[in-house]
Design an enzyme around this catalytic site. Structure first.
Site, PDB file in Angstrom:
ATOM      1  CE  LYS A   1      -3.457   2.288   2.825  1.00 29.49           C
ATOM      2  NZ  LYS A   1      -4.445   2.216   3.893  1.00 29.49           N
TER       3      LYS A   1
ATOM      4  CG  HIS B   1      -4.289 -35.688  16.471  1.00 25.63           C
ATOM      5  ND1 HIS B   1      -4.468 -36.935  17.040  1.00 25.63           N
ATOM      6  CD2 HIS B   1      -5.308 -35.535  15.588  1.00 25.63           C
ATOM      7  CE1 HIS B   1      -5.528 -37.521  16.485  1.00 25.63           C
ATOM      8  NE2 HIS B   1      -6.059 -36.686  15.617  1.00 25.63           N
TER       9      HIS B   1
ATOM     10  CD  GLU C   1      -2.055  -4.294  11.391  1.00 27.62           C
ATOM     11  OE1 GLU C   1      -0.896  -4.729  11.538  1.00 27.62           O
ATOM     12  OE2 GLU C   1      -2.518  -4.028  10.267  1.00 27.62           O
TER      13      GLU C   1
ATOM     14  N   GLY D   1      -4.930  -1.681   4.894  1.00 28.80           N
ATOM     15  CA  GLY D   1      -4.113  -2.802   4.416  1.00 28.80           C
ATOM     16  C   GLY D   1      -4.784  -4.150   4.650  1.00 28.80           C
ATOM     17  NE  ARG D   2      -6.612  -3.705  10.737  1.00 26.38           N
ATOM     18  CZ  ARG D   2      -5.982  -2.549  10.852  1.00 26.38           C
ATOM     19  NH1 ARG D   2      -4.833  -2.350  10.218  1.00 26.38           N
ATOM     20  NH2 ARG D   2      -6.472  -1.569  11.600  1.00 26.38           N
TER      21      ARG D   2
ATOM     22  CE  LYS E   1       5.671  -0.927  10.076  1.00 22.13           C
ATOM     23  NZ  LYS E   1       4.745  -0.143   9.252  1.00 22.13           N
TER      24      LYS E   1
ATOM     25  CD  GLU F   1       9.028  -6.005   7.321  1.00 18.65           C
ATOM     26  OE1 GLU F   1       8.788  -4.881   6.792  1.00 18.65           O
ATOM     27  OE2 GLU F   1       8.735  -6.265   8.502  1.00 18.65           O
TER      28      GLU F   1
HETATM   29  O1  F6P Z   1       2.107  -4.040   9.913  1.00 14.39           O
HETATM   30  C1  F6P Z   1       1.655  -2.784   9.620  1.00 14.39           C
HETATM   31  C2  F6P Z   1       1.159  -2.654   8.219  1.00 14.39           C
HETATM   32  O2  F6P Z   1       1.014  -1.298   7.962  1.00 14.39           O
HETATM   33  C3  F6P Z   1      -0.150  -3.400   7.953  1.00 14.39           C
HETATM   34  O3  F6P Z   1      -1.262  -2.728   8.385  1.00 14.39           O
HETATM   35  C4  F6P Z   1      -0.072  -3.572   6.484  1.00 14.39           C
HETATM   36  O4  F6P Z   1      -0.997  -4.519   6.025  1.00 14.39           O
HETATM   37  C5  F6P Z   1       1.358  -3.996   6.331  1.00 14.39           C
HETATM   38  O5  F6P Z   1       2.068  -3.206   7.270  1.00 14.39           O
HETATM   39  C6  F6P Z   1       1.942  -3.831   4.959  1.00 14.39           C
HETATM   40  O6  F6P Z   1       1.930  -2.497   4.555  1.00 14.39           O
HETATM   41  P1  F6P Z   1       2.146  -2.096   3.051  1.00 14.39           P
HETATM   42  O7  F6P Z   1       1.054  -2.695   2.232  1.00 14.39           O
HETATM   43  O8  F6P Z   1       2.106  -0.597   3.030  1.00 14.39           O
HETATM   44  O9  F6P Z   1       3.479  -2.620   2.609  1.00 14.39           O
END
Ligand code: F6P
Length: 533
Positions: free
Chosen positions: A197, A372, A341, A255-256, A501, A203
């Site tokens: 987003k 199990h 979240e 995002g979620r 972060k 990452e």
């Molecule tokens: O973990 C925080 C967060 O902002 C989530 O809400 C989001 O889904 C994720 O990081 C990834 O963010 P982005 O889509 O901006 O890379």
């Protein structure tokens, strides 16, 4: 201090002596404490909720303004107050509507982007869009959190409908994830989708760089085999991705909550635009139900009220999500982000400390595997874990119908066992039958007692199709919304992920030996010294 849950807690104190099993003495309990929507059945009769508790729960939803807030959300009001944003993931699936945000109808843009995604997905699936080595065989979605969990969960859930290129998901910054994923792939026939987003998530950007380097070893123009999904068009352009393969969305999609739009591109490529639009139709169908059904029949409202009853009224800190559907094995992970979240907040909308617990810890594994592993604690541990079962009437393997029925039998057996338990007398009788007597019989019997009276709900659906998956996901999204409104919190920000972060960014140069660790606490210094090697 008085809270909005006091009346319910007072009522629970009064009825706590009646077990769930005893409540079934009332004729018609199963029907009275269930609701159906279309072909879906939500049964919450195996809980301690009685008629008065349900009345109080529904009243709580009415008193806390769920209906008004619901309309505010659907109509594009900025209910995400701490970020000044609308919350409009529903607009990504209610395609006929018009929704005004800041004086503008956002729907023409939503429909245009969907059409572009469909066009691209069709091109990839039909071999009109190719890699340097020909037809695309594999798609690698690089994203994390909401840019990964939704499409990854859904690709697995809808595997029987997947007839496009294979989809892979890389999320973890641990190089092992991308290395293992790319190992078997041909860079010349691989499409990489960078899903972020913000297009700044460390990452995702680190993995995207690694994928680019991997592709550059074999492909002369790696960027030509990259697509991007993001709200940040400037950043995708700076990354060198052709705007023709960039699919945008607005900041009013959290995002979620984003898998309904372009973040679902990998899913769309896997199952095809037609099946994807069935998924959207399922979500929209649940939206209509949520907006129109009376609270007592409204699945998301009921699911939320049962959750609040277990968490805020009875005080159970966790909730287990137990799909008896192997293809929903990533659903618990998906719901962890969606629920935790969203509703893991410590202050109310106006910044005041909550006088009650916020959302519960959500966890789970598919049945029968979990049986199990951790069900021992669920049945006999000292903590009560409310369980939420999901099960389909039909599987996708007609030849293995007997296995499906065995699966269903296990699901029903678990909710029955949790409720009924096994008394000391019953355990004694079992031990006596085995020939035990006296103190040894007594000792062994006590280990075989199940306290019972442990609550569970069951969501039963006909078959895991794209439409049904859409219904299920929208059901949980609206559950989170209702719980959030009743808790009085903002379910749509996530400030709690920021501090870690920031600290990680500061620690990276220390680990690389470019900065010293002297400002850090003793434990962190010791770990840095060890891990720097
Ligand atoms: O973990 C925080 C967060 O902002 C989530 O809400 C989001 O889904 C994720 O990081 C990834 O963010 P982005 O889509 O901006 O890379």
């Amino acid at each position: 201090m008085t809270t909005r849950f006091d009346a319910l807690r007072g009522h629970w104190a009064k009825i706590a002596g009646t077990t769930i099993a005893e409540a079934f003495a009332q004729p018609g309990r199963a029907e009275a404490f269930s609701s159906r929507h279309g072909a879906m059945l939500f049964d919450f009769s195996k809980t301690n909720i009685d008629a008065q508790a349900l009345d109080l729960l529904v009243k709580l939803a009415e008193d806390t303004g769920v209906a008004a807030k619901r309309e505010a959300m659907f109509s594009g009001a900025k209910i995400n107050e701490t970020e000044g944003r609308a919350v409009l993931h529903t607009a990504l699936r209610n395609l006929e509507a018009s929704v005004i945000v800041d004086g503008q109808d956002v729907m023409p843009e939503v429909r245009a982007t969907l059409a572009r995604c469909e066009g691209f997905a069709r091109d990839v699936r039909a071999g009109r869009f190719t890699g340097q080595g020909g037809r695309i065989t594999d798609v690698v979605n690089i994203g994390i959190g909401g840019s990964d969990l939704g499409p990854a969960m859904a690709c697995l859930a809808l595997a029987p409908f997947a007839d496009g290129p294979r989809c892979h998901f890389v999320s973890n910054v641990d190089g092992a994830h991308i290395a293992d994923t790319l190992k078997g792939l041909n860079p010349e026939t691989t499409l990489v989708i960078v899903a972020s987003k913000t297009f700044t998530t460390i990452e995702t950007m680190t993995n995207a760089d690694s994928a680019k380097r991997w592709m550059a070893e074999k492909v002369s123009d790696p960027a030509a085999q990259f697509a991007a999904v993001s709200t940040a068009a400037d950043k995708t352009a700076a990354y060198g991705i052709d705007p023709a393969r960039v699919f945008g969305f607005e900041d009013w999609v959290g995002g979620r909550y984003s898998m309904w739009g372009p973040i679902g591109l990998s899913l769309m490529i896997a199952i095809g635009p037609e099946a994807f639009s069935e998924f959207l139709r399922g979500g929209a169908d649940m939206d209509t139900h949520f907006r129109t059904a009376p609270f007592r029949q409204n699945l998301p409202v009921l699911l939320a009220l049962v959750g609040l009853w277990h968490n805020q009224v009875q005080g159970h800190a966790t909730r287990a999500v137990l799909p008896y559907d192997q293809r929903l094995s990533r659903l618990p992970a998906y719901l962890q982000q969606l629920e935790m979240e969203s509703n893991g907040k410590r202050v109310s909308m106006d910044g005041v400390d909550l006088p009650y617990e916020s959302g519960p810890v959500v966890w789970g594994e598919p049945g029968t595997n979990g049986q199990h592993a951790f069900y021992q604690l669920i049945h006999q541990g000292t903590r009560i874990v409310p369980c939420e079962f999901l099960v389909a009437r039909e599987g996708h393997e007609p030849d293995l119908r007997h296995q499906h029925l065995l699966l269903v039998a296990n699901c029903l057996a678990q909710s029955e066992a949790l409720m009924r338990g096994r008394s000391l007398e019953e355990a004694r009788a079992i031990m006596a039958k085995k020939g035990l007597t006296g103190a040894e019989l007594e000792r062994q019997a006590r280990h075989r007692v199940f306290p019972g009276n442990r609550p569970s709900t069951t969501l039963a659906y006909p078959k895991l199709t794209p439409f049904v998956l859409g219904q299920i996901i929208a059901l949980y999204e609206h559950r989170v919304f209702v719980e959030g409104v009743i808790l009085g919190i903002n379910s749509y920000d996530q400030w709690g992920v920021e501090l870690g972060k920031e600290l990680a960014l500061a620690l990276q140069p220390i680990l690389e030996g470019r900065a010293d660790a002297s400002g850090k606490d003793g434990s962190t210094q010791q770990l840095v010294a060890y891990l720097r090697g």
